[in-house]
Scaffold this motif. Structure first.
Motif, PDB file in Angstrom:
ATOM      1  N   GLU A  32       0.935  -1.320  -0.064  1.00  0.00           N
ATOM      2  CA  GLU A  32       0.036   0.071  -0.022  1.00  0.00           C
ATOM      3  C   GLU A  32       0.936   1.199   0.039  1.00  0.00           C
ATOM      4  O   GLU A  32       0.666   2.245   0.895  1.00  0.00           O
ATOM      5  CB  GLU A  32      -1.033  -0.108   1.204  1.00  0.00           C
ATOM      6  N   ARG A  33       1.788   1.301  -0.960  1.00  0.00           N
ATOM      7  CA  ARG A  33       2.700   2.407  -0.985  1.00  0.00           C
ATOM      8  C   ARG A  33       1.885   3.428  -2.136  1.00  0.00           C
ATOM      9  O   ARG A  33       1.765   4.462  -1.896  1.00  0.00           O
ATOM     10  CB  ARG A  33       4.072   2.061  -1.529  1.00  0.00           C
ATOM     11  N   ILE A  34       1.872   2.718  -3.283  1.00  0.00           N
ATOM     12  CA  ILE A  34       0.888   3.749  -4.436  1.00  0.00           C
ATOM     13  C   ILE A  34      -0.272   3.225  -4.505  1.00  0.00           C
ATOM     14  O   ILE A  34      -1.136   3.926  -4.976  1.00  0.00           O
ATOM     15  CB  ILE A  34       1.758   3.485  -5.719  1.00  0.00           C
ATOM     16  N   PHE A  35      -0.853   2.426  -3.804  1.00  0.00           N
ATOM     17  CA  PHE A  35      -2.273   1.992  -3.490  1.00  0.00           C
ATOM     18  C   PHE A  35      -2.674   2.197  -2.139  1.00  0.00           C
ATOM     19  O   PHE A  35      -2.123   1.849  -1.362  1.00  0.00           O
ATOM     20  CB  PHE A  35      -2.600   0.475  -4.011  1.00  0.00           C
ATOM     21  N   HIS A  36      -4.059   2.671  -2.122  1.00  0.00           N
ATOM     22  CA  HIS A  36      -4.718   2.760  -0.759  1.00  0.00           C
ATOM     23  C   HIS A  36      -6.153   2.143  -0.839  1.00  0.00           C
ATOM     24  O   HIS A  36      -6.687   2.331  -1.863  1.00  0.00           O
ATOM     25  CB  HIS A  36      -4.787   4.108  -0.236  1.00  0.00           C
ATOM     26  N   TRP A  37      -6.665   1.783   0.068  1.00  0.00           N
ATOM     27  CA  TRP A  37      -7.885   0.922   0.152  1.00  0.00           C
ATOM     28  C   TRP A  37      -8.957   1.903   0.237  1.00  0.00           C
ATOM     29  O   TRP A  37      -8.940   2.868   1.288  1.00  0.00           O
ATOM     30  CB  TRP A  37      -8.056  -0.183   1.217  1.00  0.00           C
ATOM     31  N   ASN A  38      -9.975   1.975  -0.647  1.00  0.00           N
ATOM     32  CA  ASN A  38     -11.143   2.958  -0.463  1.00  0.00           C
ATOM     33  C   ASN A  38     -12.342   2.235   0.179  1.00  0.00           C
ATOM     34  O   ASN A  38     -12.598   1.484  -0.947  1.00  0.00           O
ATOM     35  CB  ASN A  38     -11.098   3.534  -1.709  1.00  0.00           C
ATOM     36  N   SER A  39     -12.693   2.425   1.231  1.00  0.00           N
ATOM     37  CA  SER A  39     -13.727   1.583   1.560  1.00  0.00           C
ATOM     38  C   SER A  39     -15.075   2.129   0.991  1.00  0.00           C
ATOM     39  O   SER A  39     -16.007   1.151   0.784  1.00  0.00           O
ATOM     40  CB  SER A  39     -13.888   1.885   3.049  1.00  0.00           C
ATOM     41  N   GLU A  40     -15.320   3.191   0.503  1.00  0.00           N
ATOM     42  CA  GLU A  40     -16.364   3.631   0.150  1.00  0.00           C
ATOM     43  C   GLU A  40     -16.551   3.017  -1.519  1.00  0.00           C
ATOM     44  O   GLU A  40     -17.735   2.601  -2.013  1.00  0.00           O
ATOM     45  CB  GLU A  40     -16.423   5.427  -0.441  1.00  0.00           C
ATOM     46  N   SER A  81     -12.434  -0.752  -3.293  1.00  0.00           N
ATOM     47  CA  SER A  81     -11.527  -1.069  -4.015  1.00  0.00           C
ATOM     48  C   SER A  81     -10.116  -0.261  -3.963  1.00  0.00           C
ATOM     49  O   SER A  81     -10.222   0.426  -3.048  1.00  0.00           O
ATOM     50  CB  SER A  81     -11.773  -0.823  -5.542  1.00  0.00           C
ATOM     51  N   TYR A  82      -9.087  -0.701  -4.581  1.00  0.00           N
ATOM     52  CA  TYR A  82      -7.663  -0.238  -4.234  1.00  0.00           C
ATOM     53  C   TYR A  82      -7.575   1.001  -5.195  1.00  0.00           C
ATOM     54  O   TYR A  82      -7.999   0.872  -6.265  1.00  0.00           O
ATOM     55  CB  TYR A  82      -6.560  -0.955  -4.364  1.00  0.00           C
ATOM     56  N   VAL A  83      -7.279   2.131  -4.695  1.00  0.00           N
ATOM     57  CA  VAL A  83      -7.158   3.369  -5.510  1.00  0.00           C
ATOM     58  C   VAL A  83      -5.751   3.633  -5.725  1.00  0.00           C
ATOM     59  O   VAL A  83      -4.787   3.798  -4.771  1.00  0.00           O
ATOM     60  CB  VAL A  83      -7.871   4.579  -4.886  1.00  0.00           C
ATOM     61  N   MET A  84      -5.242   3.924  -7.051  1.00  0.00           N
ATOM     62  CA  MET A  84      -3.809   4.372  -7.162  1.00  0.00           C
ATOM     63  C   MET A  84      -3.669   5.782  -6.829  1.00  0.00           C
ATOM     64  O   MET A  84      -4.402   6.655  -7.264  1.00  0.00           O
ATOM     65  CB  MET A  84      -3.406   3.902  -8.509  1.00  0.00           C
ATOM     66  N   ASP A  85      -2.699   6.066  -6.458  1.00  0.00           N
ATOM     67  CA  ASP A  85      -2.102   7.540  -6.101  1.00  0.00           C
ATOM     68  C   ASP A  85      -2.327   8.300  -7.328  1.00  0.00           C
ATOM     69  O   ASP A  85      -1.592   7.817  -8.396  1.00  0.00           O
ATOM     70  CB  ASP A  85      -0.431   7.481  -5.704  1.00  0.00           C
TER      71      ASP A  85
END
Length: 394
Positions: free
Chosen positions: A98-106, A109-113
């Protein structure tokens, strides 16, 4: 927010060549051997920093009879494809870190920077349509085809799928092709066609697409070779599809920046008096304890004993089988992903690779529509090649 200068072709090539030179000698071309090198560079628009994240070298492709029903063999070992598969390995690790990705609970899914982009480089024009110069003169094209036949020179390095009553290597611009392989016809599409597909569907593939919010496209495609022609590259990658009616809120035909620098030379570039290297090389920017560098022979790991040649121990980390294991590991580590994809955790030990690809419903639906519009002749691999589980050989 800061948007610093993007890396030049020279910058990207230097990162690729430096990494290639730093790798062990084993597996690299020996005297009088050539290969193709392809790499992918991550660029951060906010910091202006660049780093190489994937590298691939190779020229080989296996024939249809050698395909593996357990996902253990890499079918296509052309450099562009190996670099992309090395990039997928990098992405799997990035999702864990989870460096360039982060989990978006809304979005679930994973969202990229949003500041991160990726740039692709190859030391040779992609085989297939990008190798053909369309001068618009039928007489000149006919002359070139006759010359091709008389001199036995293959311009495209790929075969036409249709019209096989005629010369399958003829220089018809804008059509789909498969890689020729060593004598036997392959089911692998040409690199021109694969890059064109990535340019619409993204480079992430179906498994990763089910986990991330948006497809991942290359921001620029860079080539350092004498024979590259901008007009042919643009046609092969996106212009031959212009005017087709396909619209999707998530997948769109891209028009990436295409750059050519003929002044950059790769020391193992193709020469008529040299032989192609039999090996494939792959490297990903991941932890050293995960063995980021591998050498392949005929789509398997080099150095595997004959006894283990047809087992999962012979499979490269970039094989379908190992990507499948990476995907399952992600699902097991984040139960929210199982809920999002409507899978029971207990089902993961016997679910098939094909079933997991089908979880990317939007991707599969869009690909079916895109095939109708852009890639009608795209080869289809037999279903039995995709129905393996995480426990092969059992």
């Amino acid at each position: 927010m800061c948007d610093k200068n993007k890396p030049s072709v020279q910058d990207i090539a230097e990162l690729c060549f430096e990494k290639f030179e730093s790798l062990p000698k084993t597996g690299k071309p020996t005297e009088n051997q050539w290969t193709i090198l392809a790499g992918i560079v991550e660029f951060n628009r906010q910091t202006g920093s660049s780093q190489l994240v994937a590298l691939g070298c190779g020229t080989k492709c296996i024939g249809q009879s050698k395909l593996c029903s357990q996902g253990l063999i890499v079918n296509d070992s052309h450099a562009e494809v190996l670099a992309r598969r090395s990039f997928l390995r990098f992405l799997y690790e990035e999702l864990k870190q989870e460096r360039i990705f982060h989990w978006n609970s809304e979005l679930k899914s994973y969202v990229m920077d949003e500041h991160v982009e990726f740039h692709f480089l190859s030391t040779q024009t992609p085989c297939g349509d990008a190798c053909i110069l369309d001068d618009g003169d039928p007489e000149e094209q006919a002359k070139r085809q006759r010359f091709d036949k008389e001199s036995e020179i293959i311009y495209t390095g790929a075969k036409l799928i249709s019209d096989l009553n005629y010369d399958p290597m003829r220089q018809t611009p804008g059509v789909l092709r498969t890689k020729p392989g060593r004598g036997e016809r392959t089911l692998s599409m040409s690199c021109s066609d694969k890059i064109a597909r990535w340019n619409v569907m993204g480079v992430q593939g179906a498994l990763l697409d089910s986990l991330i919010s948006k497809p991942i496209y290359f921001n620029s495609l860079n080539f350092c070779c004498d024979d590259a022609q901008l007009e042919s590259l643009e046609r092969a990658i996106y212009k031959r599809w212009e005017g087709r009616s396909f619209k999707h809120y998530r997948f769109q035909l891209q028009k990436p920046q295409i750059r050519i620098d003929c002044g950059i030379k790769f020391e193992f570039a193709q020469r008529p008096d040299w032989q192609p290297s039999p090996n494939g090389l792959v490297w990903s920017k991941i932890s050293d304890d995960l063995r980021p560098y591998e050498i392949s022979v005929n789509g398997k790991r080099q150095g595997v004993t004959k006894k283990k040649l047809n087992t999962h121990q012979a499979a490269l980390a970039i094989s379908k089988y190992n990507f499948f294991l990476n995907f399952l590991d992600l699902l097991k580590s984040k139960t929210l992903l199982c809920e999002m994809l409507d899978i029971n955790l207990s089902d993961l030990d016997h679910i098939t690779y094909s079933s997991c690809k089908d979880l990317a419903k939007e991707y599969q639906l869009a690909w079916r529509h895109i095939k109708d519009q852009y890639f009608l002749q795209w080869t289809k691999k037999p279903n039995e090649l995709l129905n393996f589980t995480s426990n092969p050989n059992k």
